[in-house]
Design an enzyme around this catalytic site. Structure first.
Site, PDB file in Angstrom:
ATOM      1  CB  ILE A 149      -0.910  -0.062   1.224  1.00 37.71           C
ATOM      2  CG1 ILE A 149      -0.170   0.213   2.470  1.00 37.71           C
ATOM      3  CG2 ILE A 149      -1.784  -1.151   1.291  1.00 37.71           C
ATOM      4  CD1 ILE A 149      -1.029   0.416   3.766  1.00 37.71           C
ATOM      5  N   PRO A 150       0.465   2.353  -0.417  1.00 38.53           N
ATOM      6  CG  PRO A 150      -0.893   4.142  -1.623  1.00 38.53           C
ATOM      7  CD  PRO A 150      -1.071   2.546  -1.087  1.00 38.53           C
ATOM      8  CD1 TRP A 151       3.724   7.292  -0.278  1.00 36.02           C
ATOM      9  CD2 TRP A 151       2.504   9.123   0.348  1.00 36.02           C
ATOM     10  NE1 TRP A 151       3.764   8.339  -1.094  1.00 36.02           N
ATOM     11  CE2 TRP A 151       2.782   9.424  -0.858  1.00 36.02           C
ATOM     12  CE3 TRP A 151       1.620   9.890   0.855  1.00 36.02           C
ATOM     13  CZ2 TRP A 151       2.393  10.266  -1.743  1.00 36.02           C
ATOM     14  CZ3 TRP A 151       1.283  11.106   0.071  1.00 36.02           C
ATOM     15  CH2 TRP A 151       1.601  11.266  -1.113  1.00 36.02           C
ATOM     16  CE  LYS A 175       6.817  -1.607   0.954  1.00 36.99           C
ATOM     17  NZ  LYS A 175       7.117  -0.330   1.269  1.00 36.99           N
ATOM     18  N   PRO A 176       3.680  -1.549   4.144  1.00 36.95           N
ATOM     19  CG  PRO A 176       3.617  -0.880   6.352  1.00 36.95           C
ATOM     20  CD  PRO A 176       4.246  -1.845   5.600  1.00 36.95           C
ATOM     21  CD  GLU A 178       9.037   3.410   0.487  1.00 34.75           C
ATOM     22  OE1 GLU A 178       7.989   2.574   0.542  1.00 34.75           O
ATOM     23  OE2 GLU A 178       9.736   3.146  -0.348  1.00 34.75           O
ATOM     24  CB  SER A 229       2.782   4.625  -9.184  1.00 35.88           C
ATOM     25  OG  SER A 229       4.073   3.858  -8.914  1.00 35.88           O
ATOM     26  CB  THR A 230       0.291   3.617 -13.565  1.00 39.72           C
ATOM     27  OG1 THR A 230      -0.897   4.259 -13.196  1.00 39.72           O
ATOM     28  CG2 THR A 230       0.167   2.736 -14.901  1.00 39.72           C
ATOM     29  CD  GLU A 231       4.487   5.672 -13.322  1.00 37.29           C
ATOM     30  OE1 GLU A 231       3.956   5.639 -12.209  1.00 37.29           O
ATOM     31  OE2 GLU A 231       4.086   6.094 -13.979  1.00 37.29           O
ATOM     32  CD  GLU A 250      -8.438  -0.689  -6.144  1.00 34.64           C
ATOM     33  OE1 GLU A 250      -8.423   0.572  -6.762  1.00 34.64           O
ATOM     34  OE2 GLU A 250      -9.193  -1.559  -5.688  1.00 34.64           O
ATOM     35  CB  CYS A 284      -5.867   7.068  -6.009  1.00 36.28           C
ATOM     36  SG  CYS A 284      -7.176   6.537  -4.941  1.00 36.28           S
ATOM     37  CD  GLU A 383      -2.222   9.849  -9.509  1.00 40.41           C
ATOM     38  OE1 GLU A 383      -0.828   8.731  -9.762  1.00 40.41           O
ATOM     39  OE2 GLU A 383      -2.786   9.459  -8.969  1.00 40.41           O
TER      40      GLU A 383
HETATM   41  P1  NAD Z   1       4.358   3.826  -5.219  1.00 41.22           P
HETATM   42  O1  NAD Z   1       3.949   3.067  -6.525  1.00 41.22           O
HETATM   43  O2  NAD Z   1       5.744   4.514  -5.385  1.00 41.22           O
HETATM   44  O3  NAD Z   1       4.568   2.801  -4.057  1.00 41.22           O
HETATM   45  C1  NAD Z   1       3.479   2.229  -3.512  1.00 41.22           C
HETATM   46  C2  NAD Z   1       4.042   1.184  -2.801  1.00 41.22           C
HETATM   47  O4  NAD Z   1       4.844   0.375  -3.576  1.00 41.22           O
HETATM   48  C3  NAD Z   1       4.847   1.610  -1.525  1.00 41.22           C
HETATM   49  O5  NAD Z   1       4.576   0.624  -0.459  1.00 41.22           O
HETATM   50  C4  NAD Z   1       6.218   1.274  -2.237  1.00 41.22           C
HETATM   51  O6  NAD Z   1       7.121   1.052  -1.250  1.00 41.22           O
HETATM   52  C5  NAD Z   1       6.140   0.059  -2.944  1.00 41.22           C
HETATM   53  N1  NAD Z   1       6.914  -0.144  -4.039  1.00 41.22           N
HETATM   54  C6  NAD Z   1       7.923   0.658  -4.706  1.00 41.22           C
HETATM   55  N2  NAD Z   1       8.845   0.217  -5.567  1.00 41.22           N
HETATM   56  C7  NAD Z   1       8.286  -1.183  -5.618  1.00 41.22           C
HETATM   57  C8  NAD Z   1       8.741  -2.285  -6.243  1.00 41.22           C
HETATM   58  N3  NAD Z   1       9.793  -2.333  -7.073  1.00 41.22           N
HETATM   59  N4  NAD Z   1       8.183  -3.589  -5.938  1.00 41.22           N
HETATM   60  C9  NAD Z   1       7.278  -3.706  -5.177  1.00 41.22           C
HETATM   61  N5  NAD Z   1       6.754  -2.796  -4.180  1.00 41.22           N
HETATM   62  C10 NAD Z   1       7.306  -1.216  -4.503  1.00 41.22           C
HETATM   63  O7  NAD Z   1       3.057   4.902  -5.007  1.00 41.22           O
HETATM   64  P2  NAD Z   1       3.235   6.155  -3.841  1.00 41.22           P
HETATM   65  O8  NAD Z   1       3.915   7.185  -4.535  1.00 41.22           O
HETATM   66  O9  NAD Z   1       3.372   5.527  -2.593  1.00 41.22           O
HETATM   67  O10 NAD Z   1       1.664   6.445  -3.894  1.00 41.22           O
HETATM   68  C11 NAD Z   1       0.885   7.196  -4.803  1.00 41.22           C
HETATM   69  C12 NAD Z   1       0.296   6.402  -6.054  1.00 41.22           C
HETATM   70  O11 NAD Z   1      -0.700   5.613  -5.462  1.00 41.22           O
HETATM   71  C13 NAD Z   1      -0.481   7.381  -6.906  1.00 41.22           C
HETATM   72  O12 NAD Z   1      -0.362   7.029  -8.165  1.00 41.22           O
HETATM   73  C14 NAD Z   1      -1.773   7.030  -6.232  1.00 41.22           C
HETATM   74  O13 NAD Z   1      -2.746   7.374  -7.376  1.00 41.22           O
HETATM   75  C15 NAD Z   1      -1.804   5.784  -6.036  1.00 41.22           C
HETATM   76  N6  NAD Z   1      -2.947   5.369  -5.369  1.00 41.22           N
HETATM   77  C16 NAD Z   1      -3.922   4.621  -5.706  1.00 41.22           C
HETATM   78  C17 NAD Z   1      -5.156   4.324  -5.005  1.00 41.22           C
HETATM   79  C18 NAD Z   1      -6.164   3.513  -5.567  1.00 41.22           C
HETATM   80  O14 NAD Z   1      -6.973   3.072  -4.722  1.00 41.22           O
HETATM   81  N7  NAD Z   1      -6.430   3.384  -6.816  1.00 41.22           N
HETATM   82  C19 NAD Z   1      -5.319   4.653  -3.633  1.00 41.22           C
HETATM   83  C20 NAD Z   1      -4.143   5.367  -3.067  1.00 41.22           C
HETATM   84  C21 NAD Z   1      -3.026   5.695  -4.031  1.00 41.22           C
END
Ligand code: NAD
Length: 482
Positions: A149-151, A175-176, A178, A229-231, A250, A284, A383
């Site tokens: 999940i993201p922060w 894994k929350p 960081e 994130s989408t990436e 998500e 999001c 975004e």
């Molecule tokens: P992020 O993708 O950078 O990180 C999300 C999670 O993935 C974090 O816990 C991070 O540590 C983990 N992560 C990063 N690299 C990884 C890897 N190589 N392998 C496995 N896990 C990895 O996103 P963010 O910046 O934390 O959050 C923002 C994004 O989340 C935005 O794009 C937002 O739209 C999206 N989001 C979507 C929803 C939804 O329900 N659709 C809800 C909240 C946030």
């Protein structure tokens, strides 16, 4: 010091991460460090997955649905009993104004309440088949579910994703994000107190490239739920493909609100503003685009500009319209977009104010209304994850739908019109997972299936429907003769 400071939760115990390493916990309101979280590694993830597997084979695997429901209810009650502590921690860790943080705590409790009530109400079917056969289906847990999940909304996302998975009898490894893991750890402690057996809910904080990467590739994980994130979502899907496990993604959004000339503007205004700046735009489902019918465009732009000028930004504990962004990196990212917008001559029609006593080390940016944004500009396509509303106009329903659908995302959308036939017509043509008519967000909607299309992801969390994703159908065909 918290009992989980620098620890991982594995097998029902707070333990040191194998490496002994920790990461700083930063307060985005003033840039100070106020704690440490564990920096989990592949070894910690492996131990957590093994513990979750053991839980599935033991007491948890035999726990009947009504008992699972009672545990979820107990967790919900404990969350509400700790509402003030959780609110303060979410506000401090994420930089979220206190009122918004409190909404998140209550939503988290509501998810566990909702899913607790659903635990004994999901059932299979019997299927009419050949003579002499009875065929039935069972809905079984996947086994070990991995959750990343993201922060930005830790409490709400834990409620929906862990709540759904536990309801169906899975055991979880979380894994929350960081940048903000504190309330995840607090909920982990409350789950321990609620009486979930050891190994049912494990938490390994740490970096995405390390702990997250290990979790998505672990062959002992039977289902992956990723919010982010989408990436990174694309990496998760690739990892899931290797182990042939189902995955829920998500992801991000660039959600529009479409305002037709017959809309009730007084009703729409607070939704147009709040949906773009909530959590300082780091949502999001933020409605970061407003698409307005030409005949009311000037009038609505003026009204929106008045509102944007009144917005105030400051420390989370001041409980203003916006807190800080999560990190200096995120602030830089948003500023880069805005510098580009200015260099391209975009029309910044109004901005809010950062309060004078906001600490210089906080990650503050002003909310902005940018009008006449060309639909192909990055500010209208990407975004930003900042408090920026991009406005554009249309002159026909056809054009409105084209603009609304004109990004790679499809998470949420809003339509403002009092024409009933148009409400349905446009709602059906807009490509997004949720459509709100004459409202936006429906007050959070724990009960409402949520998720995206296109680059916003696939699969659904929230609502009863999520429970199908957190379980797998087994078909049993019995030949008993006639
Ligand atoms: P992020 O993708 O950078 O990180 C999300 C999670 O993935 C974090 O816990 C991070 O540590 C983990 N992560 C990063 N690299 C990884 C890897 N190589 N392998 C496995 N896990 C990895 O996103 P963010 O910046 O934390 O959050 C923002 C994004 O989340 C935005 O794009 C937002 O739209 C999206 N989001 C979507 C929803 C939804 O329900 N659709 C809800 C909240 C946030």
């Amino acid at each position: 010091m918290n009992i989980f400071e620098g620890k991982v939760l594995i097998d029902g115990n707070w333990q040191d991460p194998q490496s002994g390493e920790t990461l700083p916990v930063m307060d985005p309101s003033d840039g100070s460090e106020f704690g440490r979280i564990a920096s989990g590694s592949a070894i910690d993830i492996d131990r957590a997955v093994q513990s979750a597997q053991t839980a599935m084979e033991g007491e948890w695997g035999k726990t009947i649905p009504v008992e699972r429901g009672r545990l979820l209810h107990k967790l919900s009650t404990l969350i509400l009993e700790h509402e003030d502590e959780l609110t303060e921690m979410e506000a401090r860790d994420v930089g979220k104004p206190l009122t918004q943080a409190r909404v998140d705590v209550r939503a988290c409790a509501r998810y566990f309440e909702f899913y607790g009530g659903a635990a004994d109400k999901v059932h299979g079917e019997t299927i009419p088949y050949l003579e002499g056969y009875t065929v039935l289906t069972l809905r079984e847990p996947h086994g070990v579910t991995g959750h990343i999940i993201p922060w930005n909304y830790p409490l709400q996302i834990i409620g929906r994703t862990i709540g759904g998975a536990l309801t169906m009898g899975n055991s979880c490894v979380l894994k929350p994000g960081e940048e903000a893991s504190q309330t995840a750890l607090m909920v982990g402690e409350l789950a321990r107190q609620a009486g979930f057996p050891p190994g049912v809910f494990n938490i390994v904080p740490g970096l995405g490239e390390e702990a997250g990467n290990a979790l998505i590739h672990h062959s002992g994980v039977n289902h992956l739920s990723f919010t982010g994130s989408t990436e990174v979502g694309a990496l998760v899907q690739q990892a899931a493909a290797k182990n042939a496990v189902p995955v829920t993604l998500e992801l991000g959004g660039k959600s529009p609100q479409v305002v037709f000339a017959d809309a009730d503007l007084e009703k729409a205004l607070p939704f147009l503003v709040n949906a773009s700046i909530q959590n300082c735009g780091q949502t999001c489902s933020a409605a970061s685009r407003v698409i307005v019918e030409s005949s009311i465009y000037e009038k609505l732009m003026n009204r929106l500009a008045e509102r944007f000028k009144e917005l105030r930004v400051g420390p989370a504990f001041r409980d203003l319209n916006c807190g800080p962004l999560i990190s200096p990196e995120q602030k830089k990212r948003v500023e880069n977009y805005l510098n580009q917008a200015k260099a391209d001559g975009l029309n910044i029609s109004a901005e809010g104010k950062i309060v004078e006593d906001a600490p210089a080390e906080g990650n503050y940016v002003k909310p902005l209304l940018i009008r006449d944004v060309p639909p192909e500009h990055a500010v209208a396509q990407e975004e930003l994850f900042g408090p920026v509303l991009a406005a554009m106009q249309f002159s026909s329903e056809e054009e409105a739908v084209k603009l609304a659908n004109g990004t790679p995302f499809g998470l949420v959308s809003g339509i403002w019109t009092n024409d009933g036939a148009r409400q349905f017509r446009v709602a059906k043509r807009i490509k997004s997972g949720q459509v709100f008519i004459n409202n936006y967000g429906a007050g959070g909607g724990v009960e409402l299936p949520f998720g995206g299309v296109k680059l916003s992801g696939h699969g659904r969390e929230k609502g009863f429907e999520a429970l199908y994703g957190f379980s797998v159908t087994k078909t049993i065909a019995i030949q008993h003769g006639v």
